[in-house]
Motif scaffolding. Sequence first.
Motif, PDB file in Angstrom:
ATOM      1  N   VAL A   1       0.839  -1.221   0.000  1.00  0.00           N
ATOM      2  CA  VAL A   1       0.000   0.000   0.000  1.00  0.00           C
ATOM      3  C   VAL A   1       0.867   1.263   0.000  1.00  0.00           C
TER       4      VAL A   1
ATOM      5  N   VAL B   1       2.859   1.699  -3.217  1.00  0.00           N
ATOM      6  CA  VAL B   1       2.250   2.284  -4.404  1.00  0.00           C
ATOM      7  C   VAL B   1       1.864   3.756  -4.126  1.00  0.00           C
TER       8      VAL B   1
ATOM      9  N   VAL C   1      -6.187  -0.651  -3.148  1.00  0.00           N
ATOM     10  CA  VAL C   1      -4.962  -1.219  -3.717  1.00  0.00           C
ATOM     11  C   VAL C   1      -5.158  -2.721  -3.919  1.00  0.00           C
TER      12      VAL C   1
ATOM     13  N   TYR D   1      -5.779   0.978  -7.554  1.00  0.00           N
ATOM     14  CA  TYR D   1      -4.333   0.923  -7.795  1.00  0.00           C
ATOM     15  C   TYR D   1      -3.971  -0.557  -7.884  1.00  0.00           C
TER      16      TYR D   1
ATOM     17  N   CYS E   1      -0.825  -3.510  -8.192  1.00  0.00           N
ATOM     18  CA  CYS E   1       0.596  -3.851  -8.149  1.00  0.00           C
ATOM     19  C   CYS E   1       0.707  -5.369  -8.161  1.00  0.00           C
TER      20      CYS E   1
END
Length: 559
Positions: free
Chosen positions: A280, A283, A292, A445, A447
């Motif tokens: 978290v 990013v 996230v 978001y 990742c």
Amino acid sequence: MSKKYAIGVDYGTESGRAVLVDLSDGTEVADHVTPYPHNVIDEKLPVSGVKLEYDWALQHPQDYIDVLTQSVPAVVRASGVDPADIIGLGIDFTACTMLPINKEGQPLCFEPALAANPHSWVKLWKHHAAQDEATLINEIAASRGEAFLPRYGGKISSEWMIAKVWQILNEAPEIYEQADRFLEATDWVVSQMTGQSEIVRNSCTAGYKSIWHKQDGYPSQDFFQALDPRLVDVAETKLRGDVVALGTKAGELTAAMAERMGLVAGTAIAVGNVDAHAAVPGVGVVTPGKLVMAMGTSICHMLLGTEEKEVEGMCGVVEDGIIPGYLGYEAGQSAVGDIFAWYVEQGVPAYVEKAAAEEGINVHEWLERHASAYKPGETGLLALDWWNGNRSVLVDTELNGLILGYSLLTKPEEIYRTLLEATAFGTRKIVDAFHSNGVEVEELYACGGLPQKNHLLMQIYADVTNREIKIADSKQTPALGAAMFGAVAAGADKGGYDSIVDAAKQMARVRKETFKPIAENVAVYEKLYQEYSKLHDYFGRGDNDVMKRLRSIREEARH
Ligand SMILES: Nc1ncnc2c1ncn2[C@@H]1O[C@H](COP(=O)(O)OP(=O)(O)O)[C@@H](O)[C@H]1O
Ligand SMILES: O=C(CO)[C@H](O)[C@H](O)COP(=O)(O)O
């Protein structure tokens, strides 16, 4: 002051990776991966060959130490950085990945007399064999009106600490007896670096996985007594140890470990963390409204909030559980990349493998390329993404996958596209559950490995959720986040940071390109999502328990 650096070590499901990071701007100077020599142990134990039951998933703790002694020196060497300038190290881990240890802090599976007992080994997060215990925990907690239950979306998962500990007690009471403590692997690895006899537990795994609460602590003795009188004092005995906040310095690297890791004795070691949660700040998310997604084998969904809300099937809400000062919310899907891997390994015909090899790409890439030629809805297929059960919102590991709509014309790339879409619908359920319960989700978001590997997947997620998705610039976001916590453990005086918010401001980045929803795709996916929801409720909420009946028939057939 010379440039300062920190190392983040990310312990995934199949490998561990170290990343050496420049603290001035978050540049990842070097990284190195160590695959676990024993990988996921799900068929038989090493050496003894003892066979494991269905739903088991274990690991070898030595593999974790190998990551420290191989990947850490490798990044130091590759970077050419003076170890004296590496001021902190943080780790993040899959969770709840837990193990029993003895009084000396060593895993019970290291003791030759206990090594043939599967319960002496590390139980990996995706060990799903404690479902009977989890079901009872939920029934008993609900009947007693336990205040903690709503904080976990109404259900405690079989993946978590108390269910796993109780399974050990039920099936191997001698291991329960001999265990001085049960520990998250992330805390164990930290203890091996700091050499402390007093174990330091981190508030993230304690809060999300062990039903620990900042004000209330663990559940009461009355509750544990109601589960099983033998568990009455489990919190004070087997789970004892200070629980401390993320970013706290757990201790300093011992001389012995410093030599093996190519670092300097006394380097600050941060308390352990969870892989998804470390991502978290990695990013750059330190405020509410931004969900996230750590997308890899599984997906973990993390979100910050300012008030405690009840959300169906969330994995948990923990004060300071992700970023200090906020309530951290977590939900998840227990298989995502794993489903695609299953299809690539078990489902594709030989001609696909041949065509991919001829084109010089892997099978995932070939399937993505061909699946991209289809419009949403064009396959006529729909799937439920429960190949490894359902973590959120149903919290039921006994559910299984389903694909509907096959015909004699169905192509492998259509099935692949359908599996991508099914996981996106699973994420949409989670986004809707938060958003409609007052924990707003404005932006996504992403990742982890998947956003870099599969653009079609990301476009489908943007279309299905009707939200823009920003992608982490780092390929190793959890490790970057872990390094940030290492820098916080070292502190600003030493060239690190005083808070994770300060570290994220300087060190985190997202890419310029984002994935934006495409209106015509959104409209079709909305229709498909309504159909997904009907199937989801029909098979997942008790209208038709055929999946569970098939499991029992399978169990009978196996015995
Ligand atoms: N091109 C691809 N498209 C979709 N999934 C992929 C692709 N390549 C690999 N995968 C999946 O990615 C997953 C691994 O993700 P990664 O983030 O690297 O690991 P982890 O979750 O262990 O940290 C595997 O489950 C694999 O099936
Ligand atoms: O439950 C978790 C975090 O809360 C696990 O760590 C996670 O699901 C495993 O993740 P990965 O996909 O990185 O292997």
